[in-house]
Design a protein around this motif. Structure first.
Motif, PDB file in Angstrom:
ATOM      1  N   HIS A  78       0.715  -1.280   0.010  1.00 25.29           N
ATOM      2  CA  HIS A  78       0.135  -0.001   0.013  1.00 25.29           C
ATOM      3  C   HIS A  78       0.727   1.435  -0.097  1.00 25.29           C
ATOM      4  O   HIS A  78       0.802   2.313  -0.509  1.00 25.29           O
ATOM      5  CB  HIS A  78      -0.825  -0.007   0.961  1.00 25.29           C
ATOM      6  CG  HIS A  78      -1.770  -1.332   1.173  1.00 25.29           C
ATOM      7  ND1 HIS A  78      -2.614  -1.687   0.209  1.00 25.29           N
ATOM      8  CD2 HIS A  78      -1.769  -2.419   2.366  1.00 25.29           C
ATOM      9  CE1 HIS A  78      -3.118  -2.979   0.641  1.00 25.29           C
ATOM     10  NE2 HIS A  78      -2.802  -3.319   1.820  1.00 25.29           N
ATOM     11  N   MET A 128       1.837   1.706  -3.646  1.00 25.55           N
ATOM     12  CA  MET A 128       0.758   2.151  -4.422  1.00 25.55           C
ATOM     13  C   MET A 128       0.590   3.812  -4.091  1.00 25.55           C
ATOM     14  O   MET A 128       0.295   4.494  -5.092  1.00 25.55           O
ATOM     15  CB  MET A 128      -0.728   1.621  -4.088  1.00 25.55           C
ATOM     16  CG  MET A 128      -1.719   1.874  -4.970  1.00 25.55           C
ATOM     17  SD  MET A 128      -1.412   1.056  -6.405  1.00 25.55           S
ATOM     18  CE  MET A 128      -2.080   2.464  -7.717  1.00 25.55           C
ATOM     19  N   LEU A 131      -4.619   5.769   1.229  1.00 23.17           N
ATOM     20  CA  LEU A 131      -3.758   4.923   1.246  1.00 23.17           C
ATOM     21  C   LEU A 131      -2.855   4.587   2.465  1.00 23.17           C
ATOM     22  O   LEU A 131      -2.780   3.510   2.881  1.00 23.17           O
ATOM     23  CB  LEU A 131      -2.798   4.785  -0.076  1.00 23.17           C
ATOM     24  CG  LEU A 131      -3.316   4.411  -1.463  1.00 23.17           C
ATOM     25  CD1 LEU A 131      -2.814   5.020  -2.526  1.00 23.17           C
ATOM     26  CD2 LEU A 131      -3.509   2.863  -1.601  1.00 23.17           C
ATOM     27  N   HIS A 133      -5.336   3.309   4.945  1.00 24.05           N
ATOM     28  CA  HIS A 133      -5.371   1.901   4.816  1.00 24.05           C
ATOM     29  C   HIS A 133      -4.256   1.216   5.312  1.00 24.05           C
ATOM     30  O   HIS A 133      -4.416   0.040   5.905  1.00 24.05           O
ATOM     31  CB  HIS A 133      -5.588   1.507   3.251  1.00 24.05           C
ATOM     32  CG  HIS A 133      -5.982   0.194   3.008  1.00 24.05           C
ATOM     33  ND1 HIS A 133      -7.242  -0.333   3.671  1.00 24.05           N
ATOM     34  CD2 HIS A 133      -5.428  -0.697   2.250  1.00 24.05           C
ATOM     35  CE1 HIS A 133      -7.003  -1.590   3.222  1.00 24.05           C
ATOM     36  NE2 HIS A 133      -6.167  -1.810   2.617  1.00 24.05           N
ATOM     37  N   THR A 134      -3.214   1.707   4.995  1.00 22.61           N
ATOM     38  CA  THR A 134      -1.861   0.941   5.616  1.00 22.61           C
ATOM     39  C   THR A 134      -1.858   0.874   7.102  1.00 22.61           C
ATOM     40  O   THR A 134      -1.342  -0.172   7.731  1.00 22.61           O
ATOM     41  CB  THR A 134      -0.491   1.546   5.258  1.00 22.61           C
ATOM     42  OG1 THR A 134      -0.524   1.743   3.849  1.00 22.61           O
ATOM     43  CG2 THR A 134       0.747   0.938   5.651  1.00 22.61           C
ATOM     44  N   GLU A 182      -4.736  -1.633   8.321  1.00 23.72           N
ATOM     45  CA  GLU A 182      -4.305  -2.970   8.097  1.00 23.72           C
ATOM     46  C   GLU A 182      -3.335  -3.440   9.067  1.00 23.72           C
ATOM     47  O   GLU A 182      -3.326  -4.479   9.509  1.00 23.72           O
ATOM     48  CB  GLU A 182      -3.396  -3.202   6.609  1.00 23.72           C
ATOM     49  CG  GLU A 182      -4.096  -3.098   5.437  1.00 23.72           C
ATOM     50  CD  GLU A 182      -4.810  -4.643   4.820  1.00 23.72           C
ATOM     51  OE1 GLU A 182      -4.656  -5.259   6.100  1.00 23.72           O
ATOM     52  OE2 GLU A 182      -5.311  -4.576   3.949  1.00 23.72           O
ATOM     53  N   ALA A 226     -10.345   0.477   2.311  1.00 31.90           N
ATOM     54  CA  ALA A 226      -9.943  -0.049   0.826  1.00 31.90           C
ATOM     55  C   ALA A 226     -11.328   0.484  -0.142  1.00 31.90           C
ATOM     56  O   ALA A 226     -10.644   0.731  -1.186  1.00 31.90           O
ATOM     57  CB  ALA A 226      -9.983  -1.743   1.092  1.00 31.90           C
ATOM     58  N   VAL A 257     -10.199   4.057  -1.194  1.00 34.02           N
ATOM     59  CA  VAL A 257      -9.023   4.010  -2.087  1.00 34.02           C
ATOM     60  C   VAL A 257      -9.804   3.596  -3.414  1.00 34.02           C
ATOM     61  O   VAL A 257      -9.272   4.245  -4.292  1.00 34.02           O
ATOM     62  CB  VAL A 257      -8.187   3.113  -1.413  1.00 34.02           C
ATOM     63  CG1 VAL A 257      -6.922   3.003  -2.784  1.00 34.02           C
ATOM     64  CG2 VAL A 257      -7.301   3.573  -0.334  1.00 34.02           C
ATOM     65  N   TYR A 303      -8.739  -2.876  -5.016  1.00 36.85           N
ATOM     66  CA  TYR A 303      -8.912  -2.344  -3.608  1.00 36.85           C
ATOM     67  C   TYR A 303     -10.327  -2.404  -3.503  1.00 36.85           C
ATOM     68  O   TYR A 303     -10.918  -2.819  -2.148  1.00 36.85           O
ATOM     69  CB  TYR A 303      -8.568  -0.759  -3.555  1.00 36.85           C
ATOM     70  CG  TYR A 303      -7.104  -0.826  -3.222  1.00 36.85           C
ATOM     71  CD1 TYR A 303      -6.588  -1.157  -1.825  1.00 36.85           C
ATOM     72  CD2 TYR A 303      -6.022  -0.268  -3.987  1.00 36.85           C
ATOM     73  CE1 TYR A 303      -5.336  -0.685  -1.478  1.00 36.85           C
ATOM     74  CE2 TYR A 303      -4.648  -0.280  -3.859  1.00 36.85           C
ATOM     75  CZ  TYR A 303      -4.500  -0.265  -2.679  1.00 36.85           C
ATOM     76  OH  TYR A 303      -3.081  -0.253  -2.103  1.00 36.85           O
ATOM     77  N   LEU A 324      -5.147  -8.500  -3.848  1.00 32.59           N
ATOM     78  CA  LEU A 324      -3.987  -7.843  -3.525  1.00 32.59           C
ATOM     79  C   LEU A 324      -2.773  -8.012  -4.740  1.00 32.59           C
ATOM     80  O   LEU A 324      -2.157  -7.150  -5.060  1.00 32.59           O
ATOM     81  CB  LEU A 324      -3.008  -8.248  -2.036  1.00 32.59           C
ATOM     82  CG  LEU A 324      -2.045  -7.429  -1.544  1.00 32.59           C
ATOM     83  CD1 LEU A 324      -2.649  -6.287  -1.253  1.00 32.59           C
ATOM     84  CD2 LEU A 324      -1.614  -8.444  -0.450  1.00 32.59           C
TER      85      LEU A 324
END
Length: 373
Positions: A159, A162, A205, A208-209, A212, A224, A227, A263, A280
Protein backbone atom coordinates in the motif's frame (compact mmCIF):
# COMPACT_ATOMS: atom_id res chain seq x y z
CA UNK A 1 38.20 -3.05 -24.40
CA UNK A 2 38.37 -1.12 -27.69
CA UNK A 3 37.26 2.47 -28.18
CA UNK A 4 33.78 1.55 -29.46
CA UNK A 5 33.13 -0.80 -26.53
CA UNK A 6 34.31 1.91 -24.14
CA UNK A 7 31.82 4.40 -25.61
CA UNK A 8 29.00 1.87 -25.27
CA UNK A 9 29.80 1.20 -21.61
CA UNK A 10 30.10 4.92 -20.91
CA UNK A 11 26.65 5.44 -22.43
CA UNK A 12 25.17 2.74 -20.23
CA UNK A 13 26.66 4.21 -17.07
CA UNK A 14 26.01 7.82 -18.06
CA UNK A 15 23.45 7.99 -15.27
CA UNK A 16 22.49 5.73 -12.30
CA UNK A 17 18.93 5.46 -13.61
CA UNK A 18 20.01 2.98 -16.25
CA UNK A 19 21.85 0.32 -14.19
CA UNK A 20 19.23 0.62 -11.44
CA UNK A 21 16.36 0.04 -13.89
CA UNK A 22 18.18 -2.87 -15.55
CA UNK A 23 19.08 -4.36 -12.17
CA UNK A 24 15.48 -4.05 -10.99
CA UNK A 25 14.25 -5.80 -14.14
CA UNK A 26 16.70 -8.68 -13.54
CA UNK A 27 15.48 -8.93 -9.94
CA UNK A 28 11.87 -9.06 -11.19
CA UNK A 29 12.76 -12.01 -13.43
CA UNK A 30 14.49 -13.77 -10.52
CA UNK A 31 11.51 -13.03 -8.26
CA UNK A 32 9.05 -14.44 -10.79
CA UNK A 33 11.10 -17.57 -11.45
CA UNK A 34 11.79 -18.14 -7.73
CA UNK A 35 8.54 -20.15 -7.65
CA UNK A 36 10.18 -22.77 -9.87
CA UNK A 37 13.46 -22.69 -7.92
CA UNK A 38 11.80 -22.91 -4.49
CA UNK A 39 8.06 -23.64 -4.94
CA UNK A 40 7.23 -23.60 -1.23
CA UNK A 41 9.12 -20.43 -0.32
CA UNK A 42 6.54 -17.70 -0.93
CA UNK A 43 8.39 -15.40 1.47
CA UNK A 44 11.44 -15.35 -0.81
CA UNK A 45 9.23 -14.24 -3.70
CA UNK A 46 7.77 -11.38 -1.63
CA UNK A 47 11.17 -10.33 -0.32
CA UNK A 48 12.76 -10.10 -3.77
CA UNK A 49 9.95 -7.93 -5.11
CA UNK A 50 9.21 -5.74 -2.10
CA UNK A 51 12.65 -5.46 -0.49
CA UNK A 52 14.92 -5.35 -3.53
CA UNK A 53 13.25 -4.98 -6.92
CA UNK A 54 10.94 -2.04 -6.11
CA UNK A 55 13.53 -0.12 -4.02
CA UNK A 56 16.00 -0.44 -6.91
CA UNK A 57 13.35 0.98 -9.25
CA UNK A 58 12.81 3.98 -6.94
CA UNK A 59 16.55 4.55 -6.73
CA UNK A 60 16.79 4.78 -10.51
CA UNK A 61 13.76 7.03 -10.84
CA UNK A 62 14.69 9.46 -8.06
CA UNK A 63 18.32 9.87 -9.10
CA UNK A 64 16.95 11.06 -12.44
CA UNK A 65 13.93 13.05 -11.26
CA UNK A 66 15.69 14.89 -8.45
CA UNK A 67 17.94 16.59 -11.02
CA UNK A 68 14.90 18.16 -12.64
CA UNK A 69 13.00 18.91 -9.43
CA UNK A 70 15.94 20.59 -7.64
CA UNK A 71 18.19 21.75 -10.52
CA UNK A 72 21.05 19.75 -8.97
CA UNK A 73 24.21 19.67 -11.10
CA UNK A 74 26.52 17.74 -8.77
CA UNK A 75 28.03 14.27 -8.94
CA UNK A 76 25.58 11.39 -8.44
CA UNK A 77 28.25 8.69 -8.26
CA UNK A 78 28.68 8.73 -4.43
CA UNK A 79 24.98 8.28 -3.62
CA UNK A 80 24.51 5.77 -6.47
CA UNK A 81 27.43 3.73 -5.12
CA UNK A 82 26.06 3.77 -1.56
CA UNK A 83 22.60 2.69 -2.73
CA UNK A 84 23.98 -0.05 -4.98
CA UNK A 85 26.29 -1.42 -2.28
CA UNK A 86 23.48 -1.58 0.29
CA UNK A 87 21.14 -3.46 -2.06
CA UNK A 88 23.83 -5.81 -3.38
CA UNK A 89 25.05 -6.59 0.14
CA UNK A 90 21.47 -7.29 1.18
CA UNK A 91 21.00 -9.64 -1.77
CA UNK A 92 24.18 -11.54 -0.95
CA UNK A 93 23.14 -11.93 2.69
CA UNK A 94 19.48 -12.77 1.98
CA UNK A 95 19.96 -16.60 1.87
CA UNK A 96 22.18 -16.61 4.98
CA UNK A 97 20.84 -13.84 7.22
CA UNK A 98 17.45 -12.48 6.09
CA UNK A 99 17.21 -10.15 9.07
CA UNK A 100 20.55 -8.49 8.29
CA UNK A 101 19.46 -8.17 4.66
CA UNK A 102 16.26 -6.44 5.80
CA UNK A 103 18.23 -3.98 7.93
CA UNK A 104 20.42 -3.16 4.92
CA UNK A 105 17.28 -2.40 2.88
CA UNK A 106 16.13 -0.10 5.70
CA UNK A 107 19.52 1.64 5.48
CA UNK A 108 18.95 1.97 1.72
CA UNK A 109 15.66 3.81 2.33
CA UNK A 110 17.39 6.04 4.89
CA UNK A 111 20.15 6.90 2.40
CA UNK A 112 17.59 7.70 -0.29
CA UNK A 113 15.59 9.84 2.17
CA UNK A 114 18.68 11.81 3.25
CA UNK A 115 19.77 12.28 -0.38
CA UNK A 116 16.39 13.71 -1.42
CA UNK A 117 16.07 15.84 1.73
CA UNK A 118 19.56 17.29 1.15
CA UNK A 119 18.80 18.25 -2.46
CA UNK A 120 15.48 19.83 -1.46
CA UNK A 121 17.33 21.79 1.23
CA UNK A 122 19.96 23.01 -1.23
CA UNK A 123 17.23 24.11 -3.64
CA UNK A 124 15.06 25.57 -0.85
CA UNK A 125 12.32 23.38 -2.32
CA UNK A 126 9.19 23.09 -0.17
CA UNK A 127 6.91 21.51 -2.76
CA UNK A 128 7.81 17.87 -2.24
CA UNK A 129 7.17 17.13 1.42
CA UNK A 130 4.97 14.20 0.35
CA UNK A 131 7.96 12.44 -1.19
CA UNK A 132 10.00 12.78 2.00
CA UNK A 133 7.04 11.53 4.04
CA UNK A 134 6.68 8.45 1.82
CA UNK A 135 10.40 7.66 1.94
CA UNK A 136 10.31 8.02 5.73
CA UNK A 137 7.31 5.66 5.85
CA UNK A 138 9.20 3.08 3.78
CA UNK A 139 12.22 3.37 6.09
CA UNK A 140 10.15 3.02 9.29
CA UNK A 141 8.08 0.14 7.91
CA UNK A 142 11.15 -1.69 6.65
CA UNK A 143 13.02 -1.17 9.93
CA UNK A 144 10.04 -2.48 11.90
CA UNK A 145 9.86 -5.51 9.61
CA UNK A 146 13.58 -6.19 10.08
CA UNK A 147 13.13 -6.04 13.86
CA UNK A 148 9.96 -8.13 14.12
CA UNK A 149 9.86 -10.31 10.97
CA UNK A 150 6.11 -9.62 10.86
CA UNK A 151 4.68 -10.37 7.44
CA UNK A 152 1.96 -7.76 8.06
CA UNK A 153 4.68 -5.11 7.89
CA UNK A 154 6.05 -6.54 4.65
CA UNK A 155 2.55 -6.72 3.15
CA UNK A 156 1.85 -3.14 4.27
CA UNK A 157 4.57 -2.00 1.90
CA UNK A 158 2.27 -2.90 -1.00
CA UNK A 159 0.00 0.00 0.00
CA UNK A 160 2.96 2.34 0.59
CA UNK A 161 4.13 1.48 -2.93
CA UNK A 162 0.68 2.32 -4.29
CA UNK A 163 0.85 5.68 -2.49
CA UNK A 164 4.26 6.30 -4.06
CA UNK A 165 2.76 5.40 -7.45
CA UNK A 166 0.10 8.08 -6.93
CA UNK A 167 2.78 10.65 -6.13
CA UNK A 168 4.89 9.81 -9.18
CA UNK A 169 2.09 9.15 -11.65
CA UNK A 170 0.63 12.67 -11.39
CA UNK A 171 3.92 14.04 -12.73
CA UNK A 172 4.16 11.41 -15.44
CA UNK A 173 0.51 11.94 -16.42
CA UNK A 174 1.21 15.62 -17.13
CA UNK A 175 3.89 14.55 -19.59
CA UNK A 176 1.66 11.85 -21.13
CA UNK A 177 -1.29 14.23 -21.49
CA UNK A 178 0.81 16.99 -23.03
CA UNK A 179 2.34 14.54 -25.50
CA UNK A 180 -1.05 13.07 -26.44
CA UNK A 181 -2.48 16.52 -27.13
CA UNK A 182 0.36 17.61 -29.42
CA UNK A 183 -1.39 15.97 -32.38
CA UNK A 184 -4.86 16.98 -31.25
CA UNK A 185 -7.25 18.84 -33.53
CA UNK A 186 -8.46 20.89 -30.56
CA UNK A 187 -7.44 24.52 -30.27
CA UNK A 188 -4.71 25.07 -27.63
CA UNK A 189 -5.60 22.00 -25.53
CA UNK A 190 -4.05 21.62 -22.05
CA UNK A 191 -4.17 18.53 -19.84
CA UNK A 192 -4.35 19.38 -16.13
CA UNK A 193 -4.70 16.31 -13.88
CA UNK A 194 -6.70 16.63 -10.69
CA UNK A 195 -4.12 17.09 -7.93
CA UNK A 196 -6.84 16.98 -5.26
CA UNK A 197 -7.75 13.41 -6.24
CA UNK A 198 -4.08 12.48 -6.04
CA UNK A 199 -3.74 13.92 -2.53
CA UNK A 200 -6.94 12.20 -1.36
CA UNK A 201 -5.72 8.89 -2.82
CA UNK A 202 -2.37 9.15 -1.02
CA UNK A 203 -4.11 10.09 2.25
CA UNK A 204 -6.47 7.13 2.15
CA UNK A 205 -3.69 4.74 1.08
CA UNK A 206 -1.71 5.77 4.16
CA UNK A 207 -4.85 5.38 6.29
CA UNK A 208 -5.44 1.95 4.78
CA UNK A 209 -1.85 0.97 5.55
CA UNK A 210 -2.37 1.97 9.18
CA UNK A 211 -5.74 0.18 9.30
CA UNK A 212 -4.16 -3.02 7.96
CA UNK A 213 -1.58 -2.92 10.75
CA UNK A 214 -3.57 -1.81 13.78
CA UNK A 215 -7.34 -1.74 13.19
CA UNK A 216 -10.05 -4.42 12.77
CA UNK A 217 -10.63 -5.94 9.33
CA UNK A 218 -14.00 -4.18 8.99
CA UNK A 219 -12.32 -0.80 9.38
CA UNK A 220 -9.65 -1.72 6.83
CA UNK A 221 -12.48 -2.76 4.49
CA UNK A 222 -13.87 0.75 4.41
CA UNK A 223 -10.46 2.38 3.91
CA UNK A 224 -9.97 -0.03 0.98
CA UNK A 225 -13.35 1.05 -0.43
CA UNK A 226 -12.27 4.68 -0.10
CA UNK A 227 -9.06 4.02 -2.05
CA UNK A 228 -10.90 2.05 -4.75
CA UNK A 229 -13.54 4.72 -5.30
CA UNK A 230 -11.08 7.62 -5.42
CA UNK A 231 -8.98 5.71 -7.99
CA UNK A 232 -12.13 5.22 -10.06
CA UNK A 233 -12.88 8.94 -9.72
CA UNK A 234 -9.37 9.75 -10.99
CA UNK A 235 -10.17 7.97 -14.26
CA UNK A 236 -12.64 10.71 -15.13
CA UNK A 237 -9.84 13.08 -16.18
CA UNK A 238 -8.81 10.61 -18.90
CA UNK A 239 -12.26 10.14 -20.46
CA UNK A 240 -11.45 12.02 -23.66
CA UNK A 241 -10.91 10.55 -27.10
CA UNK A 242 -7.92 12.83 -27.72
CA UNK A 243 -6.18 11.21 -24.76
CA UNK A 244 -7.30 7.58 -24.94
CA UNK A 245 -6.36 7.24 -28.61
CA UNK A 246 -2.71 7.11 -27.48
CA UNK A 247 -1.40 3.75 -26.31
CA UNK A 248 0.62 5.24 -23.43
CA UNK A 249 -2.47 7.00 -22.01
CA UNK A 250 -4.44 3.76 -22.29
CA UNK A 251 -1.66 2.04 -20.31
CA UNK A 252 -1.97 4.70 -17.61
CA UNK A 253 -5.76 4.31 -17.62
CA UNK A 254 -5.78 0.52 -17.21
CA UNK A 255 -3.16 0.39 -14.48
CA UNK A 256 -5.33 2.74 -12.39
CA UNK A 257 -8.43 0.70 -13.25
CA UNK A 258 -6.75 -2.55 -12.13
CA UNK A 259 -5.71 -0.92 -8.85
CA UNK A 260 -9.21 0.47 -8.27
CA UNK A 261 -10.84 -2.92 -8.86
CA UNK A 262 -8.25 -4.54 -6.60
CA UNK A 263 -8.97 -2.23 -3.66
CA UNK A 264 -12.75 -2.51 -4.02
CA UNK A 265 -12.32 -6.30 -4.10
CA UNK A 266 -10.12 -6.14 -0.96
CA UNK A 267 -12.87 -4.18 0.80
CA UNK A 268 -15.53 -6.73 -0.14
CA UNK A 269 -13.39 -9.71 0.94
CA UNK A 270 -12.58 -8.11 4.29
CA UNK A 271 -16.27 -7.50 4.98
CA UNK A 272 -17.21 -11.11 4.23
CA UNK A 273 -14.08 -12.46 5.96
CA UNK A 274 -12.48 -13.92 2.83
CA UNK A 275 -8.73 -13.94 1.98
CA UNK A 276 -7.40 -10.86 0.19
CA UNK A 277 -4.42 -12.43 -1.61
CA UNK A 278 -6.13 -12.46 -5.02
CA UNK A 279 -7.18 -8.77 -5.12
CA UNK A 280 -3.83 -7.80 -3.59
CA UNK A 281 -2.14 -9.40 -6.61
CA UNK A 282 -4.45 -7.39 -8.86
CA UNK A 283 -3.13 -4.25 -7.16
CA UNK A 284 0.50 -5.39 -7.16
CA UNK A 285 0.72 -6.69 -10.72
CA UNK A 286 -1.74 -4.43 -12.52
CA UNK A 287 -1.36 -1.25 -10.46
CA UNK A 288 2.14 -1.11 -8.99
CA UNK A 289 4.18 -3.07 -11.54
CA UNK A 290 2.08 -1.57 -14.34
CA UNK A 291 2.88 1.95 -13.10
CA UNK A 292 6.53 1.10 -12.69
CA UNK A 293 6.73 -0.26 -16.23
CA UNK A 294 5.02 2.86 -17.61
CA UNK A 295 7.50 5.07 -15.73
CA UNK A 296 10.47 3.01 -16.95
CA UNK A 297 9.33 3.24 -20.56
CA UNK A 298 8.58 6.96 -20.37
CA UNK A 299 11.74 7.97 -18.49
CA UNK A 300 13.90 5.56 -20.49
CA UNK A 301 12.86 7.09 -23.81
CA UNK A 302 12.67 10.69 -22.59
CA UNK A 303 16.19 10.57 -21.13
CA UNK A 304 17.74 8.79 -24.10
CA UNK A 305 17.25 11.52 -26.67
CA UNK A 306 13.82 10.41 -27.94
CA UNK A 307 11.64 13.49 -28.37
CA UNK A 308 8.52 11.57 -29.40
CA UNK A 309 6.88 9.35 -26.82
CA UNK A 310 6.22 6.09 -28.62
CA UNK A 311 6.60 2.87 -26.63
CA UNK A 312 8.52 0.22 -28.61
CA UNK A 313 6.38 -2.65 -29.88
CA UNK A 314 8.05 -5.26 -27.68
CA UNK A 315 7.31 -3.11 -24.65
CA UNK A 316 3.67 -2.70 -25.66
CA UNK A 317 3.55 -6.50 -25.73
CA UNK A 318 5.24 -6.51 -22.29
CA UNK A 319 2.51 -4.26 -20.87
CA UNK A 320 -0.16 -6.57 -22.30
CA UNK A 321 1.60 -9.58 -20.74
CA UNK A 322 1.71 -7.80 -17.38
CA UNK A 323 -2.01 -7.04 -17.37
CA UNK A 324 -2.70 -10.62 -18.49
CA UNK A 325 -0.58 -11.91 -15.60
CA UNK A 326 -2.64 -9.79 -13.19
CA UNK A 327 -5.90 -11.22 -14.54
CA UNK A 328 -4.50 -14.74 -14.54
CA UNK A 329 -3.30 -14.61 -10.93
CA UNK A 330 -6.33 -12.78 -9.54
CA UNK A 331 -9.25 -14.11 -11.63
CA UNK A 332 -8.55 -16.89 -14.15
CA UNK A 333 -6.87 -19.01 -11.44
CA UNK A 334 -10.38 -20.17 -10.49
CA UNK A 335 -10.64 -21.89 -13.89
CA UNK A 336 -7.46 -23.95 -13.60
CA UNK A 337 -4.69 -24.22 -10.99
CA UNK A 338 -2.17 -23.64 -13.79
CA UNK A 339 -3.14 -19.95 -13.74
CA UNK A 340 -2.41 -19.63 -10.01
CA UNK A 341 1.40 -19.53 -10.18
CA UNK A 342 2.83 -21.04 -13.35
CA UNK A 343 1.27 -18.80 -16.02
CA UNK A 344 1.57 -15.51 -14.09
CA UNK A 345 5.20 -16.25 -13.15
CA UNK A 346 6.16 -17.03 -16.75
CA UNK A 347 4.32 -13.96 -18.04
CA UNK A 348 6.04 -11.65 -15.53
CA UNK A 349 9.42 -13.05 -16.46
CA UNK A 350 8.60 -12.46 -20.14
CA UNK A 351 7.56 -8.86 -19.36
CA UNK A 352 10.97 -7.95 -18.01
CA UNK A 353 12.90 -9.98 -20.58
CA UNK A 354 11.12 -7.94 -23.27
CA UNK A 355 11.97 -4.74 -21.40
CA UNK A 356 15.67 -5.69 -21.18
CA UNK A 357 15.76 -6.78 -24.83
CA UNK A 358 14.48 -3.33 -25.83
CA UNK A 359 16.15 -0.94 -23.42
CA UNK A 360 19.61 -2.40 -22.85
CA UNK A 361 20.47 -1.60 -26.51
CA UNK A 362 18.85 1.85 -26.16
CA UNK A 363 20.89 2.59 -23.03
CA UNK A 364 24.10 1.31 -24.64
CA UNK A 365 23.69 3.28 -27.85
CA UNK A 366 22.36 6.58 -26.49
CA UNK A 367 23.84 8.86 -23.86
CA UNK A 368 21.63 10.08 -21.00
CA UNK A 369 19.92 13.34 -21.89
CA UNK A 370 18.01 15.95 -19.92
CA UNK A 371 14.24 16.18 -20.14
CA UNK A 372 13.53 17.47 -23.68
CA UNK A 373 10.63 19.53 -22.35
Amino acid sequence: MNFKESIIMNNFFTHPMRPFFVGAAILAIVGALSFFISPDDLILHRKIFLEFMLPAAYGGFLTASMLEWTNYKGNLKPIATILAVLLLAGLVLLPFSPQTASFLVAAYWLALLLFCAWLFWLDRNTDNFTLLMLLAAFMVCQTAYAMTDSLKLLRAQVHLNMAAVMFVSIRVSILLGAEALKESTLKDPVFIPNVVYKNIAITFLLLHTAAELWLPAQTAAFTAFAVGFILLAKLRELHHHELLRKHYVRTYYFLQLFAAIGYLWIGINKLIDEPTADPLHMVTLGGILGSMMMIWLTAGLWHSGFTKLDYPKLCRLAVLCLFTAALSRACIMYVDELFFITVPAILIAIVFVLYLATFVPIFRNNAFTDDPE
